[in-house]
Scaffold this motif. Structure first.
Motif, PDB file in Angstrom:
ATOM      1  N   VAL A 140       6.112  -4.319  -5.506  1.00 33.64           N
ATOM      2  CA  VAL A 140       6.074  -3.640  -6.689  1.00 33.64           C
ATOM      3  C   VAL A 140       5.039  -2.497  -6.409  1.00 33.64           C
ATOM      4  CG1 VAL A 140       5.310  -3.749  -9.137  1.00 33.64           C
ATOM      5  CG2 VAL A 140       6.312  -5.818  -7.802  1.00 33.64           C
ATOM      6  N   PRO A 141       5.504  -1.342  -7.011  1.00 34.02           N
ATOM      7  CA  PRO A 141       4.525  -0.233  -6.908  1.00 34.02           C
ATOM      8  C   PRO A 141       3.511  -0.067  -8.009  1.00 34.02           C
ATOM      9  CG  PRO A 141       6.606   0.514  -7.805  1.00 34.02           C
ATOM     10  CD  PRO A 141       6.730  -0.856  -7.145  1.00 34.02           C
ATOM     11  N   ILE A 146       1.296  -0.496  -3.050  1.00 33.84           N
ATOM     12  CA  ILE A 146       2.394  -1.202  -3.314  1.00 33.84           C
ATOM     13  C   ILE A 146       2.126  -2.489  -2.829  1.00 33.84           C
ATOM     14  CG2 ILE A 146       5.023  -1.426  -2.525  1.00 33.84           C
ATOM     15  CD1 ILE A 146       4.975   1.252  -1.485  1.00 33.84           C
ATOM     16  N   TYR A 147       2.248  -3.614  -3.874  1.00 34.30           N
ATOM     17  CA  TYR A 147       2.029  -4.866  -3.647  1.00 34.30           C
ATOM     18  C   TYR A 147       3.032  -5.960  -3.395  1.00 34.30           C
ATOM     19  CZ  TYR A 147      -2.610  -3.734  -5.971  1.00 34.30           C
ATOM     20  OH  TYR A 147      -3.681  -3.148  -6.122  1.00 34.30           O
ATOM     21  N   PHE A 159       0.525 -11.363  -1.948  1.00 39.07           N
ATOM     22  CA  PHE A 159       0.316 -11.628  -0.237  1.00 39.07           C
ATOM     23  C   PHE A 159       0.086 -10.403   0.420  1.00 39.07           C
ATOM     24  CE2 PHE A 159       3.338 -15.061  -1.677  1.00 39.07           C
ATOM     25  CZ  PHE A 159       2.650 -16.174  -0.580  1.00 39.07           C
ATOM     26  N   ALA A 160       0.247  -9.200  -0.065  1.00 33.65           N
ATOM     27  CA  ALA A 160      -0.200  -8.056   0.886  1.00 33.65           C
ATOM     28  C   ALA A 160      -0.158  -6.709  -0.433  1.00 33.65           C
ATOM     29  CB  ALA A 160       0.781  -7.682   1.707  1.00 33.65           C
ATOM     30  N   ARG A 161      -0.721  -5.619   0.174  1.00 27.54           N
ATOM     31  CA  ARG A 161      -0.839  -4.649  -0.571  1.00 27.54           C
ATOM     32  C   ARG A 161      -0.741  -3.470   0.459  1.00 27.54           C
ATOM     33  NH1 ARG A 161      -5.615  -1.166  -3.813  1.00 27.54           N
ATOM     34  NH2 ARG A 161      -6.732  -1.861  -1.923  1.00 27.54           N
ATOM     35  N   ILE A 162      -0.057  -2.403   0.240  1.00 28.61           N
ATOM     36  CA  ILE A 162      -0.021  -1.149   1.333  1.00 28.61           C
ATOM     37  C   ILE A 162      -0.596   0.049   0.497  1.00 28.61           C
ATOM     38  CG2 ILE A 162       1.468   0.159   2.613  1.00 28.61           C
ATOM     39  CD1 ILE A 162       3.519  -1.629   2.276  1.00 28.61           C
ATOM     40  N   ARG A 163      -1.438   0.696   1.015  1.00 25.21           N
ATOM     41  CA  ARG A 163      -2.186   1.880   0.300  1.00 25.21           C
ATOM     42  C   ARG A 163      -2.320   2.937   1.656  1.00 25.21           C
ATOM     43  NH1 ARG A 163      -7.413   1.847   1.428  1.00 25.21           N
ATOM     44  NH2 ARG A 163      -8.349  -0.172   2.321  1.00 25.21           N
ATOM     45  N   THR A 169      -5.410   9.906   6.086  1.00 22.51           N
ATOM     46  CA  THR A 169      -5.103  10.076   7.362  1.00 22.51           C
ATOM     47  C   THR A 169      -4.529   8.780   7.976  1.00 22.51           C
ATOM     48  OG1 THR A 169      -7.328   9.348   8.424  1.00 22.51           O
ATOM     49  CG2 THR A 169      -7.031  11.667   7.990  1.00 22.51           C
ATOM     50  N   LYS A 170      -4.415   7.612   7.175  1.00 23.83           N
ATOM     51  CA  LYS A 170      -4.210   6.334   7.588  1.00 23.83           C
ATOM     52  C   LYS A 170      -3.058   5.699   6.430  1.00 23.83           C
ATOM     53  CE  LYS A 170      -8.243   5.088   8.821  1.00 23.83           C
ATOM     54  NZ  LYS A 170      -8.915   6.264   8.910  1.00 23.83           N
ATOM     55  N   VAL A 171      -2.209   4.865   6.988  1.00 20.81           N
ATOM     56  CA  VAL A 171      -1.665   4.055   5.987  1.00 20.81           C
ATOM     57  C   VAL A 171      -2.128   2.578   6.132  1.00 20.81           C
ATOM     58  CG1 VAL A 171       0.439   2.798   5.150  1.00 20.81           C
ATOM     59  CG2 VAL A 171       0.502   5.200   5.658  1.00 20.81           C
ATOM     60  N   VAL A 172      -2.660   2.002   5.278  1.00 17.68           N
ATOM     61  CA  VAL A 172      -3.534   0.658   5.408  1.00 17.68           C
ATOM     62  C   VAL A 172      -2.602  -0.600   4.781  1.00 17.68           C
ATOM     63  CG1 VAL A 172      -5.441  -0.518   4.676  1.00 17.68           C
ATOM     64  CG2 VAL A 172      -5.811   1.804   4.955  1.00 17.68           C
TER      65      VAL A 172
END
Length: 202
Positions: A140-141, A146-147, A159-163, A169-172
């Motif tokens: 889900v954004p 995005i979770y 469970f996770a998150r993308i940011r 400079t990085k995607v985490v």
């Protein structure tokens, strides 16, 4: 080809790579609440989270390195042509074949399937579902990333998150210990690449 994947633009400006990340936040084209129930509040943080960094873009996430705890290299991503190869230090792990209908497969993780089936877009385009080991999870954004949540009738568990990193400079990828136990680590690595790519995955 590169404009109809809302997750590809992911919602943050990245001056280092303006072609792969959009200039403004993405919002689902719906005013309806998600069909899978109430989400945890944004200030809710799981107790144990490990961070992985997609970095050393050359020039983008299609050619990069994934670093984890203790400055250990976990994956290398290379795209010499129309195939993206995700490798672990000792073996090739996953392949993404880019075509009109891209496909993905990963050793011991994902059988060969379309990327649009691996990350299935909801009818209202507000989330994507991912099925791993017969369990359904939901990407889900939200405003700050995005979770990944559990699906089903129970209250969603994060469970996770993308940011994007603060310096852009990085995607985490932030992933919980429970996600590791559920076998979600490798699927989350693949999902991060797909959701932050600049390509249509449907």
């Amino acid at each position: 080809m590169y404009s109809n994947n809302p997750y590809a633009q992911a919602g943050w400006h990245n001056p280092q790579n303006p072609h792969s990340i959009n200039g403004g936040p993405w919002r689902p084209k719906t005013s309806l609440p998600p069909t899978f129930g109430a989400l945890p509040p944004l200030d809710h943080k799981p107790s144990s989270v490990v961070e992985f960094y997609f970095t050393s873009f050359s020039p983008d996430i299609f050619n990069c390195v994934v670093w984890g705890p203790n400055q250990r290299k976990f994956f290398e991503i290379r795209t010499p042509s129309n195939i993206t190869v995700i490798s672990k230090p000792d073996e090739q792990f996953a392949l993404i074949k880019w075509s009109q209908h891209p496909s993905v497969e990963a050793k011991g993780c994902l059988s060969l399937q379309r990327t649009g089936d691996f990350l299935k877009l909801s009818p209202d385009s507000s989330y994507r579902t991912m099925k791993i080991a017969s369990k359904t999870y939901i990407w889900v954004p939200r405003d700050n990333g995005i979770y990944l949540y559990s699906g089903g009738p129970n209250p969603p568990e994060q469970f996770a998150r993308i940011r994007l990193s603060s310096d852009t400079t990085k995607v985490v990828l932030e992933i919980t210990s429970e996600a590791f136990q559920a076998g979600l680590f490798e699927p989350c690595i693949i999902s991060t690449l797909l959701l932050f790519s600049s390509r249509n995955i449907d």
